[in-house]
Motif scaffolding. Structure first.
Motif, PDB file in Angstrom:
ATOM      1  N   GLY A  87      22.091   5.037  -2.464  1.00  0.00           N
ATOM      2  CA  GLY A  87      22.084   3.699  -3.026  1.00  0.00           C
ATOM      3  C   GLY A  87      20.860   2.913  -2.623  1.00  0.00           C
ATOM      4  N   LEU A  88      20.419   3.075  -1.379  1.00  0.00           N
ATOM      5  CA  LEU A  88      19.202   2.399  -0.912  1.00  0.00           C
ATOM      6  C   LEU A  88      17.996   2.832  -1.740  1.00  0.00           C
ATOM      7  N   LEU A  89      17.880   4.120  -2.002  1.00  0.00           N
ATOM      8  CA  LEU A  89      16.770   4.626  -2.816  1.00  0.00           C
ATOM      9  C   LEU A  89      16.863   4.101  -4.250  1.00  0.00           C
ATOM     10  N   PHE A  90      18.073   4.051  -4.793  1.00  0.00           N
ATOM     11  CA  PHE A  90      18.246   3.586  -6.174  1.00  0.00           C
ATOM     12  C   PHE A  90      17.810   2.123  -6.320  1.00  0.00           C
ATOM     13  N   PHE A  91      18.272   1.260  -5.428  1.00  0.00           N
ATOM     14  CA  PHE A  91      17.922  -0.162  -5.528  1.00  0.00           C
ATOM     15  C   PHE A  91      16.427  -0.395  -5.283  1.00  0.00           C
ATOM     16  N   ALA A  92      15.808   0.430  -4.429  1.00  0.00           N
ATOM     17  CA  ALA A  92      14.370   0.278  -4.190  1.00  0.00           C
ATOM     18  C   ALA A  92      13.569   0.664  -5.431  1.00  0.00           C
ATOM     19  N   LEU A  93      14.045   1.644  -6.193  1.00  0.00           N
ATOM     20  CA  LEU A  93      13.321   2.070  -7.389  1.00  0.00           C
ATOM     21  C   LEU A  93      13.496   1.093  -8.548  1.00  0.00           C
ATOM     22  N   PHE A 139      10.374   4.956  -0.227  1.00  0.00           N
ATOM     23  CA  PHE A 139      11.782   5.308  -0.046  1.00  0.00           C
ATOM     24  C   PHE A 139      12.054   6.754  -0.450  1.00  0.00           C
ATOM     25  N   LEU A 140      11.171   7.350  -1.262  1.00  0.00           N
ATOM     26  CA  LEU A 140      11.338   8.765  -1.619  1.00  0.00           C
ATOM     27  C   LEU A 140      11.164   9.674  -0.407  1.00  0.00           C
ATOM     28  N   VAL A 141      10.473   9.183   0.622  1.00  0.00           N
ATOM     29  CA  VAL A 141      10.284   9.963   1.853  1.00  0.00           C
ATOM     30  C   VAL A 141      11.228   9.484   2.950  1.00  0.00           C
ATOM     31  N   ILE A 142      11.407   8.159   3.065  1.00  0.00           N
ATOM     32  CA  ILE A 142      12.191   7.606   4.166  1.00  0.00           C
ATOM     33  C   ILE A 142      13.673   7.949   4.023  1.00  0.00           C
ATOM     34  N   CYS A 143      14.230   7.774   2.840  1.00  0.00           N
ATOM     35  CA  CYS A 143      15.673   7.984   2.657  1.00  0.00           C
ATOM     36  C   CYS A 143      16.111   9.421   2.938  1.00  0.00           C
ATOM     37  N   PRO A 144      15.399  10.459   2.458  1.00  0.00           N
ATOM     38  CA  PRO A 144      15.818  11.819   2.834  1.00  0.00           C
ATOM     39  C   PRO A 144      15.754  12.078   4.335  1.00  0.00           C
ATOM     40  N   ILE A 145      14.759  11.480   5.016  1.00  0.00           N
ATOM     41  CA  ILE A 145      14.670  11.671   6.475  1.00  0.00           C
ATOM     42  C   ILE A 145      15.853  10.999   7.153  1.00  0.00           C
ATOM     43  N   TYR A 146      16.177   9.769   6.775  1.00  0.00           N
ATOM     44  CA  TYR A 146      17.336   9.088   7.340  1.00  0.00           C
ATOM     45  C   TYR A 146      18.623   9.871   7.088  1.00  0.00           C
ATOM     46  N   SER A 167      14.207  -2.204  -8.217  1.00  0.00           N
ATOM     47  CA  SER A 167      13.729  -3.561  -7.896  1.00  0.00           C
ATOM     48  C   SER A 167      12.584  -3.463  -6.885  1.00  0.00           C
ATOM     49  N   PRO A 168      11.346  -3.301  -7.347  1.00  0.00           N
ATOM     50  CA  PRO A 168      10.212  -3.143  -6.432  1.00  0.00           C
ATOM     51  C   PRO A 168       9.990  -4.356  -5.541  1.00  0.00           C
ATOM     52  N   GLU A 169      10.327  -5.570  -6.009  1.00  0.00           N
ATOM     53  CA  GLU A 169      10.090  -6.765  -5.214  1.00  0.00           C
ATOM     54  C   GLU A 169      10.942  -6.794  -3.953  1.00  0.00           C
ATOM     55  N   ALA A 170      12.073  -6.064  -3.951  1.00  0.00           N
ATOM     56  CA  ALA A 170      12.988  -6.069  -2.802  1.00  0.00           C
ATOM     57  C   ALA A 170      12.741  -4.907  -1.849  1.00  0.00           C
ATOM     58  N   SER A 171      11.566  -4.315  -1.882  1.00  0.00           N
ATOM     59  CA  SER A 171      11.292  -3.129  -1.057  1.00  0.00           C
ATOM     60  C   SER A 171      11.347  -3.453   0.430  1.00  0.00           C
ATOM     61  N   ASP A 172      10.709  -4.542   0.839  1.00  0.00           N
ATOM     62  CA  ASP A 172      10.690  -4.882   2.272  1.00  0.00           C
ATOM     63  C   ASP A 172      12.076  -5.230   2.802  1.00  0.00           C
ATOM     64  N   PRO A 173      12.857  -6.103   2.124  1.00  0.00           N
ATOM     65  CA  PRO A 173      14.215  -6.374   2.633  1.00  0.00           C
ATOM     66  C   PRO A 173      15.098  -5.131   2.658  1.00  0.00           C
ATOM     67  N   LEU A 174      14.961  -4.288   1.633  1.00  0.00           N
ATOM     68  CA  LEU A 174      15.784  -3.071   1.603  1.00  0.00           C
ATOM     69  C   LEU A 174      15.392  -2.120   2.737  1.00  0.00           C
ATOM     70  N   GLN A 176       7.413   0.752  -2.869  1.00  0.00           N
ATOM     71  CA  GLN A 176       8.590   1.196  -3.612  1.00  0.00           C
ATOM     72  C   GLN A 176       8.816   2.690  -3.441  1.00  0.00           C
ATOM     73  N   LEU A 177       7.750   3.474  -3.557  1.00  0.00           N
ATOM     74  CA  LEU A 177       7.895   4.932  -3.500  1.00  0.00           C
ATOM     75  C   LEU A 177       8.021   5.474  -2.087  1.00  0.00           C
TER      76      LEU A 177
END
Length: 324
Positions: A206-212, A298-305, A214-221, A295-296
């Motif tokens: 879900g974190l990855l989906f919302f980051a993709l 999260f394609l690396v951070i979310c799988p690591i988390y 809504s690019p403006e919310a990348s830092d809060p997410l 924005q992108l």
């Protein structure tokens, strides 16, 4: 009296003429004679050293050889390899027949046949030496054939290699993966809880989906996702039932500091790796590209988390749920 005065003068002139004839070069005919000797014979007559040098130069010019460039062609190389392999097989067949063993005989069979031949020699040194030489030639030819790929690995060698591989695998499983001393032991605990696995997929997916979307919310997410990651890493494996009104006892929270420190380290590594990867494709000095990079990431951070939340556990106590 005049004749007497001219006598010394004539003697002096005759002496000068004699010396002049002695040191003057002889005519070619006087040296060569009537046989028409060549200039090389003349040089040989005057200087034997010059004749030897000329002969060496002549022989050297005759011995020049030009390499054949066609030998380097692929089909000619293959033909030479086939001819060499055929020669080795023929030589090996003669040696096998001489020793009395089959072509696919094992090393033990070759040694046994050699010992039997030596025993039959009845002390004849020549026969013993001949048998030993035959055995050595067979082993040498087998080595050449194995190195050139003409024969495959024997059944015994395959069995020994298989046993060694199994032993290495067993030792690796027993010994485990060596990790640095500063990393706590036993933190790699793969998840077997289906609920935990499903929750991790929902959270980080879900974190990855919302980051993709809504690019403006990348830092809060990223901040929210990292906080969830840290809390889940600190509490992974602990018994269920504890909460704000029922905190866990201090003995169960000793792992909190080390879990928090490692969670922050994991975040720094994941964030740095994601930036490095995205900077290979986008220029961070361009504002539009910087938004895409955030924005992108999260394609690396979310799988690591997700992987860490499923496999890393710092809590060492019992996971039995607390009864209410």
């Amino acid at each position: 009296s005049s004749f007497t005065m001219m006598k010394p003068t004539a003697v002096a002139l005759l002496s000068i003429l004699s010396l002049t004839q002695a040191f003057s070069p002889s005519p070619l005919g006087a040296v060569t004679g009537r046989s028409g000797t060549s200039s090389t014979s003349l040089a040989a007559a005057v200087s034997p050293l010059f004749a030897a040098k000329a002969a060496r130069k002549k022989n050297k010019s005759v011995s020049i050889s030009i390499p054949n460039p066609l030998k380097k062609l692929p089909w000619n190389v293959e033909k030479e390899k086939a001819a060499e392999a055929r020669r080795i097989r023929q030589e090996a067949a003669l040696l096998y027949r001489e020793l009395g063993v089959a072509e696919d005989a094992t090393y033990e069979e070759i040694v046994a046949a050699t010992d039997a031949k030596i025993a039959k020699a009845d002390g004849d040194i020549k026969k013993k030496v001949k048998v030993e030489i035959t055995k050595d030639k067979i082993l040498q030819l087998r080595l050449q054939q194995r190195m050139s790929g003409q024969i495959g690995e024997g059944s015994q060698a395959r069995m020994e290699r298989s046993i060694k591989t199994d032993a290495d695998e067993l030792a690796r499983k027993k010994g485990g993966v060596k990790v640095p001393k500063w990393i706590p032991k036993g933190i790699f605990v793969p998840s077997t809880d289906e609920v935990e696995q499903r929750n991790n997929i929902l959270i980080y997916g879900g974190l990855l989906f919302f980051a993709l979307v809504s690019p403006e919310a990348s830092d809060p997410l990223k901040f929210v996702g990292t906080c969830l990651f840290v809390f889940r890493t600190m509490g992974r494996g602990m018994p269920k039932g504890y909460g704000r009104g029922n905190p866990p006892p201090p003995a169960m929270t000793k792992h909190y500091p080390i879990a928090f420190i490692f969670s922050i380290m994991f975040y720094v590594l994941a964030n740095g790796l994601s930036k490095f990867v995205m900077h290979q494709f986008f220029d961070p000095t361009i504002p539009e590209a910087l938004v895409v990079i955030k924005q992108l990431q999260f394609l690396v951070i979310c799988p690591i988390y997700w992987w860490i939340s499923n496999n890393i556990q710092f809590y060492k106590g019992s996971s039995q749920a607390v009864s209410e």
